[in-house]
Scaffold this motif. Structure first.
Motif, PDB file in Angstrom:
ATOM      1  N   ASP A 159     -15.287 -49.663 -11.254  1.00  0.00           N
ATOM      2  CA  ASP A 159     -14.845 -48.593 -12.146  1.00  0.00           C
ATOM      3  C   ASP A 159     -14.796 -49.013 -13.613  1.00  0.00           C
ATOM      4  O   ASP A 159     -14.706 -48.158 -14.494  1.00  0.00           O
ATOM      5  CB  ASP A 159     -13.468 -48.082 -11.720  1.00  0.00           C
ATOM      6  CG  ASP A 159     -13.508 -47.328 -10.406  1.00  0.00           C
ATOM      7  OD1 ASP A 159     -14.608 -46.863 -10.030  1.00  0.00           O
ATOM      8  OD2 ASP A 159     -12.461 -47.208  -9.747  1.00  0.00           O
ATOM      9  N   GLN A 160     -14.836 -50.314 -13.881  1.00  0.00           N
ATOM     10  CA  GLN A 160     -14.769 -50.800 -15.261  1.00  0.00           C
ATOM     11  C   GLN A 160     -16.142 -51.099 -15.864  1.00  0.00           C
ATOM     12  O   GLN A 160     -16.254 -51.408 -17.048  1.00  0.00           O
ATOM     13  CB  GLN A 160     -13.905 -52.063 -15.325  1.00  0.00           C
ATOM     14  CG  GLN A 160     -12.454 -51.844 -14.944  1.00  0.00           C
ATOM     15  CD  GLN A 160     -11.638 -53.120 -14.991  1.00  0.00           C
ATOM     16  OE1 GLN A 160     -12.018 -54.105 -15.636  1.00  0.00           O
ATOM     17  NE2 GLN A 160     -10.511 -53.128 -14.300  1.00  0.00           N
TER      18      GLN A 160
ATOM     19  N   SER B 246     -17.368 -48.712 -18.918  1.00  0.00           N
ATOM     20  CA  SER B 246     -16.621 -48.925 -20.165  1.00  0.00           C
ATOM     21  C   SER B 246     -16.890 -50.311 -20.731  1.00  0.00           C
ATOM     22  O   SER B 246     -16.970 -50.488 -21.947  1.00  0.00           O
ATOM     23  CB  SER B 246     -15.125 -48.720 -19.928  1.00  0.00           C
ATOM     24  OG  SER B 246     -14.620 -49.634 -18.964  1.00  0.00           O
TER      25      SER B 246
END
Length: 298
Positions: free
Chosen positions: A116-117, A120
């Motif tokens: 999920d990172q 970003s």
């Protein structure tokens, strides 16, 4: 017969395949499946996705300060922590091969982050390339660059060895019960391209594999990666084998596995496409594939 399949969104491929080995038994399970498969199966080649006659421009990347690949630890056999505690897998070896091809080994780094990172982290400049099974979507293409695909993920049939079929291909399944997980691209693909089989809709992967194991269905249709490791590993207890295929489809299964970069990194994209073509054509990609996929997906 070949089908075609829609993109799955940012989590698509990674989300769909990470259940090949559960988190608690990731390293041990991968090692056991690889060892078992290598002892019992023959190797087949993965498709070469770069035309040998095509000449891809390779820009000079010697000025790169560093080339950081961002990946994960929970996507076996692509990325996982091995029994020695090291980050290992198909993507790790491929990243190193690309760095060697571009002659930037001393600037090459591989960093694992939670899935999920990844987006970003790439946006914020913590790395130059995401290599983690990200499925391409129109929204992602508006904001990031992607290389050409380096691997396609097929659908396959699996059947119980004791089920008698009239031929070793999918035509033997006409008018016979074939399990498939409901609400998936594989269900849509099965109904579209094999209208003569009798679909048996099942709620999840566990129910699907149990139906094959107990011969409640004559075969199942699902992700080829999951089926190949299950059929060759200890969980199936040797009951089952792959049948026919592979079935490759962009419309149903997505565009394949690609590297993702920031939108302005056009030079890096060209360089990586050139490097991917080189390692594909000279057999290095195939060697890495055989190391982690001893039962061929194809």
């Amino acid at each position: 017969m070949r089908a075609r399949v829609s993109s799955l969104g940012f989590r698509g491929i990674h989300q769909r395949l990470r259940s090949v080995v559960t988190a608690g038994a990731m390293a041990a399970g991968i090692v056991a499946a690889l060892a078992c498969a290598a002892a019992a199966q023959t190797f087949e080649e993965m498709p070469v996705l770069f035309d040998a006659r095509e000449r891809l421009v390779r820009p000079d990347v010697s000025g790169l300060l560093r080339l950081r690949f961002l990946t994960t630890t929970d996507f076996p056999p692509f990325n996982f922590i091995d029994q020695t505690g090291r980050l290992s897998g198909f993507h790790v070896d491929l990243a190193r091969a690309l760095c060697a091809e571009l002659v930037v080994e001393m600037k090459c780094q591989i960093q694992a982050l939670p899935f999920d990172q990844l987006r970003s982290a790439l946006d914020e400049g913590q790395g130059e390339v995401v290599m983690a099974g990200v499925a391409v979507s129109p929204e992602l293409r508006e904001n990031f660059l992607f290389t050409r695909p380096y691997m396609l993920l097929p659908a396959r049939f699996v059947r119980h060895r004791e089920v008698t079929l009239s031929s070793p291909d999918a035509s033997a399944l006409f008018n016979r019960p074939v399990g498939v997980i409901g609400g998936t691209a594989h269900e849509t693909m099965l109904k579209a391209y094999f209208p003569n089989v009798t679909p048996v809709i099942l709620p999840d992967r566990a129910a699907l594999l149990d139906a094959v194991r107990t011969k409640a269905v004559d075969a199942a249709f699902a992700d080829g990666l999951q089926l190949s490791f299950w059929a060759s590993g200890p969980a199936s207890e040797g009951c089952c084998e792959l049948l026919d295929g592979p079935y490759l489809s962009q419309d149903y299964l997505g565009e394949g596995m690609m590297l993702m970069m920031r939108s302005g990194d056009t030079v890096l994209k060209q360089a990586l496409n050139s490097a991917l073509a080189a390692v594909s054509r000279d057999g290095r990609l195939q060697e890495i594939y055989l190391k982690y996929f001893p039962v061929s997906l194809y």
